[in-house]
Design an enzyme around this catalytic site. Structure first.
Site, PDB file in Angstrom:
ATOM      1  N   ARG A  60      81.106  98.470 -18.063  1.00 23.25           N
ATOM      2  CA  ARG A  60      81.280  98.676 -19.500  1.00 23.25           C
ATOM      3  C   ARG A  60      82.766  98.787 -19.817  1.00 23.25           C
ATOM      4  O   ARG A  60      83.504  99.455 -19.087  1.00 23.25           O
ATOM      5  CB  ARG A  60      80.583  99.985 -19.917  1.00 23.25           C
ATOM      6  CG  ARG A  60      79.105  99.807 -20.178  1.00 23.25           C
ATOM      7  CD  ARG A  60      78.370 101.126 -20.266  1.00 23.25           C
ATOM      8  NE  ARG A  60      79.011 102.134 -21.126  1.00 23.25           N
ATOM      9  CZ  ARG A  60      78.496 103.336 -21.359  1.00 23.25           C
ATOM     10  NH1 ARG A  60      77.318 103.672 -20.820  1.00 23.25           N
ATOM     11  NH2 ARG A  60      79.119 104.195 -22.122  1.00 23.25           N
ATOM     12  N   LYS A 115      72.935 111.500 -17.647  1.00 21.56           N
ATOM     13  CA  LYS A 115      71.899 111.556 -18.675  1.00 21.56           C
ATOM     14  C   LYS A 115      70.979 110.332 -18.595  1.00 21.56           C
ATOM     15  O   LYS A 115      69.759 110.471 -18.568  1.00 21.56           O
ATOM     16  CB  LYS A 115      72.529 111.623 -20.082  1.00 21.56           C
ATOM     17  CG  LYS A 115      73.395 112.848 -20.307  1.00 21.56           C
ATOM     18  CD  LYS A 115      73.977 112.884 -21.727  1.00 21.56           C
ATOM     19  CE  LYS A 115      74.961 111.769 -22.040  1.00 21.56           C
ATOM     20  NZ  LYS A 115      76.201 111.794 -21.246  1.00 21.56           N
ATOM     21  N   ARG A 124      87.319 109.653 -23.850  1.00 25.45           N
ATOM     22  CA  ARG A 124      85.930 110.073 -24.068  1.00 25.45           C
ATOM     23  C   ARG A 124      85.713 111.519 -23.649  1.00 25.45           C
ATOM     24  O   ARG A 124      84.956 112.248 -24.291  1.00 25.45           O
ATOM     25  CB  ARG A 124      84.984 109.132 -23.316  1.00 25.45           C
ATOM     26  CG  ARG A 124      84.923 107.775 -24.008  1.00 25.45           C
ATOM     27  CD  ARG A 124      84.292 106.727 -23.142  1.00 25.45           C
ATOM     28  NE  ARG A 124      82.889 106.971 -22.906  1.00 25.45           N
ATOM     29  CZ  ARG A 124      82.206 106.449 -21.895  1.00 25.45           C
ATOM     30  NH1 ARG A 124      82.811 105.680 -21.022  1.00 25.45           N
ATOM     31  NH2 ARG A 124      80.926 106.693 -21.771  1.00 25.45           N
ATOM     32  N   ARG A 184      75.495 114.390 -31.047  1.00 20.47           N
ATOM     33  CA  ARG A 184      76.776 114.483 -30.357  1.00 20.47           C
ATOM     34  C   ARG A 184      77.826 115.198 -31.195  1.00 20.47           C
ATOM     35  O   ARG A 184      78.973 115.333 -30.753  1.00 20.47           O
ATOM     36  CB  ARG A 184      77.271 113.073 -30.077  1.00 20.47           C
ATOM     37  CG  ARG A 184      77.291 112.697 -28.608  1.00 20.47           C
ATOM     38  CD  ARG A 184      77.852 111.285 -28.560  1.00 20.47           C
ATOM     39  NE  ARG A 184      78.293 110.867 -27.281  1.00 20.47           N
ATOM     40  CZ  ARG A 184      77.570 110.103 -26.453  1.00 20.47           C
ATOM     41  NH1 ARG A 184      76.344 109.774 -26.733  1.00 20.47           N
ATOM     42  NH2 ARG A 184      78.102 109.682 -25.334  1.00 20.47           N
ATOM     43  N   ARG A 234      80.644 103.337 -12.309  1.00 20.74           N
ATOM     44  CA  ARG A 234      79.385 102.935 -12.951  1.00 20.74           C
ATOM     45  C   ARG A 234      79.367 101.427 -13.206  1.00 20.74           C
ATOM     46  O   ARG A 234      80.344 100.855 -13.678  1.00 20.74           O
ATOM     47  CB  ARG A 234      79.194 103.684 -14.270  1.00 20.74           C
ATOM     48  CG  ARG A 234      78.018 103.131 -15.078  1.00 20.74           C
ATOM     49  CD  ARG A 234      77.494 104.106 -16.086  1.00 20.74           C
ATOM     50  NE  ARG A 234      78.491 104.545 -17.048  1.00 20.74           N
ATOM     51  CZ  ARG A 234      78.267 105.520 -17.938  1.00 20.74           C
ATOM     52  NH1 ARG A 234      77.107 106.153 -17.965  1.00 20.74           N
ATOM     53  NH2 ARG A 234      79.218 105.876 -18.770  1.00 20.74           N
TER      54      ARG A 234
HETATM   55  P1  ADP Z   1      77.689 108.023 -21.967  1.00 16.61           P
HETATM   56  O1  ADP Z   1      76.343 107.648 -21.350  1.00 16.61           O
HETATM   57  O2  ADP Z   1      78.790 107.719 -21.045  1.00 16.61           O
HETATM   58  O3  ADP Z   1      77.712 109.424 -22.458  1.00 16.61           O
HETATM   59  P2  ADP Z   1      76.767 106.503 -24.226  1.00 16.61           P
HETATM   60  O4  ADP Z   1      76.203 105.236 -23.693  1.00 16.61           O
HETATM   61  O5  ADP Z   1      75.813 107.576 -24.595  1.00 16.61           O
HETATM   62  O6  ADP Z   1      77.858 107.049 -23.222  1.00 16.61           O
HETATM   63  O7  ADP Z   1      77.641 106.183 -25.496  1.00 16.61           O
HETATM   64  C1  ADP Z   1      78.605 105.151 -25.529  1.00 16.61           C
HETATM   65  C2  ADP Z   1      79.350 105.179 -26.855  1.00 16.61           C
HETATM   66  O8  ADP Z   1      78.434 104.943 -27.935  1.00 16.61           O
HETATM   67  C3  ADP Z   1      80.013 106.498 -27.194  1.00 16.61           C
HETATM   68  O9  ADP Z   1      81.296 106.632 -26.588  1.00 16.61           O
HETATM   69  C4  ADP Z   1      80.104 106.387 -28.733  1.00 16.61           C
HETATM   70  O10 ADP Z   1      81.152 105.520 -29.126  1.00 16.61           O
HETATM   71  C5  ADP Z   1      78.792 105.722 -29.077  1.00 16.61           C
HETATM   72  N1  ADP Z   1      77.724 106.715 -29.351  1.00 16.61           N
HETATM   73  C6  ADP Z   1      76.563 106.884 -28.643  1.00 16.61           C
HETATM   74  N2  ADP Z   1      75.813 107.869 -29.163  1.00 16.61           N
HETATM   75  C7  ADP Z   1      76.521 108.361 -30.225  1.00 16.61           C
HETATM   76  C8  ADP Z   1      76.297 109.398 -31.181  1.00 16.61           C
HETATM   77  N3  ADP Z   1      75.183 110.165 -31.141  1.00 16.61           N
HETATM   78  N4  ADP Z   1      77.250 109.616 -32.117  1.00 16.61           N
HETATM   79  C9  ADP Z   1      78.352 108.862 -32.190  1.00 16.61           C
HETATM   80  N5  ADP Z   1      78.631 107.876 -31.320  1.00 16.61           N
HETATM   81  C10 ADP Z   1      77.735 107.616 -30.353  1.00 16.61           C
HETATM   82  P1  ADP Z   2      75.514 109.287 -18.533  1.00 16.10           P
HETATM   83  O1  ADP Z   2      74.343 108.582 -19.171  1.00 16.10           O
HETATM   84  O2  ADP Z   2      75.436 110.781 -18.668  1.00 16.10           O
HETATM   85  O3  ADP Z   2      76.834 108.767 -18.984  1.00 16.10           O
HETATM   86  P2  ADP Z   2      74.717 107.909 -16.036  1.00 16.10           P
HETATM   87  O4  ADP Z   2      73.305 108.291 -15.809  1.00 16.10           O
HETATM   88  O5  ADP Z   2      74.978 106.537 -16.549  1.00 16.10           O
HETATM   89  O6  ADP Z   2      75.442 109.036 -16.960  1.00 16.10           O
HETATM   90  O7  ADP Z   2      75.491 108.146 -14.662  1.00 16.10           O
HETATM   91  C1  ADP Z   2      76.914 107.867 -14.529  1.00 16.10           C
HETATM   92  C2  ADP Z   2      77.181 107.222 -13.156  1.00 16.10           C
HETATM   93  O8  ADP Z   2      76.946 108.187 -12.129  1.00 16.10           O
HETATM   94  C3  ADP Z   2      76.262 106.040 -12.833  1.00 16.10           C
HETATM   95  O9  ADP Z   2      77.006 105.087 -12.099  1.00 16.10           O
HETATM   96  C4  ADP Z   2      75.135 106.655 -12.001  1.00 16.10           C
HETATM   97  O10 ADP Z   2      74.604 105.693 -11.074  1.00 16.10           O
HETATM   98  C5  ADP Z   2      75.871 107.780 -11.256  1.00 16.10           C
HETATM   99  N1  ADP Z   2      75.051 108.990 -11.066  1.00 16.10           N
HETATM  100  C6  ADP Z   2      74.124 109.517 -11.911  1.00 16.10           C
HETATM  101  N2  ADP Z   2      73.606 110.667 -11.423  1.00 16.10           N
HETATM  102  C7  ADP Z   2      74.215 110.882 -10.231  1.00 16.10           C
HETATM  103  C8  ADP Z   2      74.125 111.915  -9.241  1.00 16.10           C
HETATM  104  N3  ADP Z   2      73.283 112.967  -9.398  1.00 16.10           N
HETATM  105  N4  ADP Z   2      74.911 111.823  -8.149  1.00 16.10           N
HETATM  106  C9  ADP Z   2      75.784 110.765  -8.002  1.00 16.10           C
HETATM  107  N5  ADP Z   2      75.914 109.760  -8.888  1.00 16.10           N
HETATM  108  C10 ADP Z   2      75.151 109.814 -10.002  1.00 16.10           C
END
Ligand code: ADP
Ligand code: ADP
Ligand code: ZN
Length: 218
Positions: free
Chosen positions: A162, A15, A173, A90, A129
């Site tokens: 992280r 994302k 998660r 979410r 990541r």
């Molecule tokens: P990821 O990119 O791996 O999906 P995020 O960076 O979006 O993770 O979120 C990290 C953490 O921040 C989540 O595990 C949660 O604890 C919190 N968080 C982020 N967005 C929300 C939301 N919309 N509602 C509740 N918690 C959230």
């Molecule tokens: P999210 O915000 O959904 O948690 P991220 O964009 O942070 O996801 O991506 C999670 C990890 O996967 C990061 O280390 C990123 O560099 C890697 N990544 C993202 N998209 C791809 C892809 N299409 N193929 C391989 N690795 C990816």
């Protein structure tokens, strides 16, 4: 046209990676609730202190701390031509809150993009990541490493893992995603707002699929 886009998908789906590109191409702000919480944790604010308790355990921050925060953010001036939400809503409660907000305050339809990726692909993405401590740019140890190990290409900042990307927390998660977030797929499908893309492809291919859905810039 005012573009209001929600990016959905399990943790590690890509994302954030896609959001950076979409925001640039369509010239709309990228609003990541995860980034907002991390900035508050780093700054030691009262919100950050509360959010950290949940984030470190892989749990969601309570809805009441999230909804108003997002509402305030999308009412800011830079969102008047549209915005991209990454990581919100979410939960069903958040989606219902946001629907009410849209009905009252916005006339543009919502596009929800669901990035689909299987858990076997997600786990290595998440544990590999790495993120820049200064500017937040995301890397991956093997798929997208920085040019110099441990150093951000963009700003020279330190690259770190992280706390919630360690394998112990990642499983929690995924469980939380399945239980609380995945029902939103059906929620938005029923409302005719959902499009899905295959997130297991390369970042360029995923981005091309997203652009085909969102269409031209203007
Ligand atoms: P990821 O990119 O791996 O999906 P995020 O960076 O979006 O993770 O979120 C990290 C953490 O921040 C989540 O595990 C949660 O604890 C919190 N968080 C982020 N967005 C929300 C939301 N919309 N509602 C509740 N918690 C959230
Ligand atoms: P999210 O915000 O959904 O948690 P991220 O964009 O942070 O996801 O991506 C999670 C990890 O996967 C990061 O280390 C990123 O560099 C890697 N990544 C993202 N998209 C791809 C892809 N299409 N193929 C391989 N690795 C990816
Ligand atoms: Zn950086």
């Amino acid at each position: 046209m005012k573009r209001i886009v929600v990016l959905m998908g399990p943790p590690g789906a890509g994302k954030g990676t896609q959001a950076t590109r979409i925001a640039e191409k369509y010239n709309i702000p990228h609003i990541s609730t995860g980034d907002i919480f991390r900035a508050n944790v780093k700054g030691g604010t009262p919100l950050g202190k509360k959010a950290k308790e949940y984030m470190d355990k892989g749990l969601l921050v309570p809805d009441e701390l999230v909804c108003e925060l997002v509402e305030d953010r999308v009412l800011q001036d830079d969102c008047r031509c549209g915005y991209l939400l990454d990581g919100f809503p979410r939960t069903i409660v958040q989606a219902e809150y946001f629907d009410e907000f849209l009905a009252e305050r916005e006339c543009s339809p919502l596009s929800v993009l669901n990035i689909e990726v299987g858990e076997d692909v997600l786990l290595p993405r998440m544990v590999g990541r790495r993120v820049c401590r200064s500017c937040g740019k995301t890397y991956h140890l093997s798929a997208m490493p920085p040019k110099v190990e441990g150093v951000c290409d963009l700003c020279g900042g330190e690259i770190y893992q992280r706390a919630d990307d360690r394998e112990e927390t990642v499983h929690e998660r995924f469980r939380v995603y399945e239980e609380q977030t995945s029902p939103l797929i059906e929620y938005y499908r029923e409302r005719g707002a959902l499009s899905s893309v295959d997130g297991s492809e390369s970042p360029d291919e995923v981005f091309a699929a997203i652009c085909a859905i969102l269409g031209d810039c203007r």
